[in-house]
Motif scaffolding. Structure first.
Motif, short mmCIF file in Angstrom:
data_model
loop_
_atom_site.label_atom_id
_atom_site.label_comp_id
_atom_site.label_asym_id
_atom_site.label_seq_id
_atom_site.Cartn_x
_atom_site.Cartn_y
_atom_site.Cartn_z
N LEU A 167 34.80 43.03 -14.44
CA LEU A 167 35.31 41.77 -15.05
C LEU A 167 36.55 42.04 -15.75
CD1 LEU A 167 31.87 39.57 -15.52
CD2 LEU A 167 33.01 39.79 -13.30
N ASP A 168 37.61 41.49 -15.66
CA ASP A 168 38.68 42.03 -16.19
C ASP A 168 39.26 40.82 -17.51
OD1 ASP A 168 41.04 43.44 -16.67
OD2 ASP A 168 42.16 42.83 -14.91
N CYS A 169 39.16 41.75 -18.61
CA CYS A 169 39.82 40.87 -19.72
C CYS A 169 41.16 41.49 -20.16
CB CYS A 169 39.13 41.32 -21.02
SG CYS A 169 37.27 40.47 -20.81
N GLU A 170 41.79 42.41 -19.61
CA GLU A 170 43.12 42.98 -19.66
C GLU A 170 43.94 41.93 -18.96
OE1 GLU A 170 45.95 46.66 -20.03
OE2 GLU A 170 44.57 46.64 -18.22
N ASP A 171 44.14 42.19 -17.69
CA ASP A 171 45.01 41.33 -16.93
C ASP A 171 44.64 40.12 -16.70
OD1 ASP A 171 46.85 43.51 -17.25
OD2 ASP A 171 46.19 44.26 -15.19
N GLY A 172 43.27 39.89 -16.62
CA GLY A 172 42.66 38.48 -16.26
C GLY A 172 42.54 37.63 -17.50
N ALA A 173 42.69 37.87 -18.61
CA ALA A 173 42.79 36.90 -19.72
C ALA A 173 44.12 36.30 -19.91
CB ALA A 173 42.35 37.79 -21.02
N ALA B 65 30.45 45.65 -14.92
CA ALA B 65 31.28 46.11 -15.91
C ALA B 65 32.30 45.32 -16.45
CB ALA B 65 31.75 47.58 -15.64
N VAL B 66 33.05 45.63 -17.60
CA VAL B 66 34.05 44.92 -18.09
C VAL B 66 35.19 45.75 -18.28
CG1 VAL B 66 34.77 43.20 -19.98
CG2 VAL B 66 32.67 42.86 -19.02
N ARG B 67 36.42 45.35 -18.16
CA ARG B 67 37.54 45.91 -18.71
C ARG B 67 38.14 45.11 -19.70
NH1 ARG B 67 43.28 47.46 -15.65
NH2 ARG B 67 43.26 45.32 -14.93
N VAL B 68 37.97 45.83 -20.92
CA VAL B 68 38.61 45.23 -22.14
C VAL B 68 40.01 45.52 -22.56
CG1 VAL B 68 36.24 45.30 -23.32
CG2 VAL B 68 37.88 47.23 -23.70
N HIS B 69 40.56 45.17 -23.38
CA HIS B 69 42.01 45.34 -24.05
C HIS B 69 42.16 46.82 -24.48
CE1 HIS B 69 42.27 40.65 -23.84
NE2 HIS B 69 43.63 40.97 -23.54
N HIS C 62 35.21 47.19 -7.99
CA HIS C 62 36.07 46.11 -7.63
C HIS C 62 36.31 45.14 -8.87
CE1 HIS C 62 37.57 42.84 -5.11
NE2 HIS C 62 36.60 41.88 -5.91
N TYR C 63 37.86 45.01 -8.90
CA TYR C 63 38.16 44.11 -10.15
C TYR C 63 38.64 42.81 -9.75
CZ TYR C 63 38.47 48.25 -12.94
OH TYR C 63 38.23 49.26 -13.71
N SER C 64 38.43 41.78 -10.77
CA SER C 64 38.61 40.61 -10.52
C SER C 64 38.56 39.82 -12.04
CB SER C 64 37.64 39.61 -9.64
OG SER C 64 36.34 39.96 -10.20
N GLY C 65 39.44 39.01 -12.51
CA GLY C 65 39.53 38.31 -13.82
C GLY C 65 39.82 36.91 -13.87
N VAL C 66 40.19 36.25 -12.68
CA VAL C 66 39.98 34.80 -12.43
C VAL C 66 38.42 34.27 -12.25
CG1 VAL C 66 40.89 32.63 -11.30
CG2 VAL C 66 42.32 34.78 -11.57
N GLU C 67 38.19 33.19 -12.90
CA GLU C 67 36.67 32.81 -13.02
C GLU C 67 36.15 32.71 -11.63
OE1 GLU C 67 33.61 29.61 -14.71
OE2 GLU C 67 35.69 29.34 -15.22
N VAL C 68 36.83 31.91 -10.72
CA VAL C 68 36.28 31.79 -9.55
C VAL C 68 36.17 32.90 -8.63
CG1 VAL C 68 38.48 31.26 -8.35
CG2 VAL C 68 36.37 30.28 -7.32
N ARG C 69 37.15 34.02 -9.10
CA ARG C 69 37.05 35.48 -8.00
C ARG C 69 35.95 36.13 -8.58
NH1 ARG C 69 43.42 35.73 -7.83
NH2 ARG C 69 44.06 34.28 -6.57
N MET C 70 35.72 35.84 -9.94
CA MET C 70 34.64 36.94 -10.51
C MET C 70 33.41 36.39 -10.24
SD MET C 70 35.75 37.67 -14.74
CE MET C 70 36.04 35.91 -14.96
N ARG C 71 33.16 35.21 -9.91
CA ARG C 71 32.05 34.64 -9.45
C ARG C 71 31.64 35.06 -7.86
NH1 ARG C 71 29.44 30.98 -12.75
NH2 ARG C 71 30.77 30.28 -14.53
#
Length: 326
Positions: free
Chosen positions: A54-60, A86-90, A23-32
């Motif tokens: 936790l998404d750093c690519e499309d979420g950042a 886990a974390v998705r990086v750039h 499950h992917y999420s990148g906005v802070e409230v959705r990650m929490r």
């Protein structure tokens, strides 16, 4: 009595037993909220049935990459001990890639299940990611990679063969876009992605590469997140027709349909339980079950059914549950 894992060598074709949903999420409230939902469903099913990436690519936000990397690091470190995060990086050629790895893997590697690297084109990209992880001190952290172009699909077997790679995912929308209009927009839909020959071929190549090298094939997103029926149908086709054992979720409403579609049915669990228990009672010699002959070749298959049932929180007979007790 001997344990199935000790007798059925190669019983689990994949080197990793991963939850069937990522499950992917990148906005802070959705990650929490995603981490909270993971904890609630772990309590419900008795096992962690989906990863949170936790998404750093499309979420950042553009220009806020460093702050976002610090945020996901903070969330990973604060997650419950049993959480799978886990974390998705750039991508490796992005200016923020090195900083992502240094911040996230350098500080939270011991709390992460893996790092997802998008837009991997070749083994050279995997090597670059591995070197960055090693430099950050995360020498044991697995890599998951996202295959998003025709050239990357061509190299999928080589990428899957790399020892640090644990799973390959298919990036549907970037793959379709990479064809410059040769694949129509319908190829990105929940139905079209299972009918357009180029898309289906790419999915099969990735799944085959994973199974050839003992890695986990992870199916792409379904963007129609409000259509539960479409989500369930896509997950079932991915699992039953294309050989995928894991699938992405981009909305909480997609998690349960994926879980249901990729879990063994009660009847399948019943048959697998009967065969594995009878095989163990026969010291793993051939047996006859419901008029069919079974030996270790088929025992492996039925043990895999039970492994998957356990990972998805399905009900198992007490005699089978003891195989999964620590």
């Amino acid at each position: 009595m001997s344990h199935p894992r000790d007798v059925l060598l190669g019983a689990q074709s994949s080197g990793a037993l991963l939850p069937v949903c990522d499950h992917y999420s990148g906005v802070e409230v959705r990650m929490r909220k995603s981490l909270q939902l993971q904890a609630e469903m772990t309590q419900e099913f008795g096992t962690c049935v989906f990863d949170v990436t936790l998404d750093c690519e499309d979420g950042a936000p553009v220009g806020g990459e460093a702050e976002h990397a610090a945020l996901v690091t903070e969330l990973a470190l604060a997650a419950a001990p049993q959480a799978r995060v886990a974390v998705r990086v750039h991508p490796v050629d992005h200016p923020s890639f090195e900083a992502d790895i240094a911040t996230i893997a350098g500080k939270a590697a011991n709390r992460l299940t893996h790092i997802m690297v998008p837009k991997v084109e070749s083994v050279a990209d995997v090597v670059r990611a591995e070197q960055a992880l090693n430099q950050a001190g995360a020498t044991d952290l697995p890599l998951h990679v996202l295959i998003e172009s025709p050239a990357a699909v061509h190299r999928a077997f080589d990428i899957a063969a790399h020892a640090r790679v644990q799973s390959l995912s298919f990036g549907l929308m970037d793959f379709v876009s990479a064809h410059g209009g040769a694949i129509p927009a319908g190829g990105m839909s929940s139905a079209g992605q299972f009918t357009h020959p180029l898309v289906v071929r790419a999915k099969l190549e990735i799944a085959s590469a994973c199974h050839a090298h003992g890695k986990v094939p992870s199916h792409c997103v379904v963007t129609e997140f409000n259509d539960t029926q479409a989500m369930r149908a896509a997950a079932e086709r991915a699992a039953h027709e294309l050989g995928y054992t894991r699938m992405w979720s981009i909305h909480p409403a997609q998690i349960r349909p994926i879980l249901e579609a990729m879990s063994p049915k009660a009847a399948d669990i019943e048959v697998a339980s009967e065969i594995v228990l009878a095989a163990q009672a026969a010291d793993w010699a051939p047996i006859s079950h419901r008029g069919q002959l079974h030996d270790r070749a088929s025992y492996r298959f039925f043990w895999q059914v039970l492994e998957r049932a356990h990972r998805t929180g399905r009900h198992l007979p007490a005699e089978i549950q003891r195989f999964f007790q620590d």
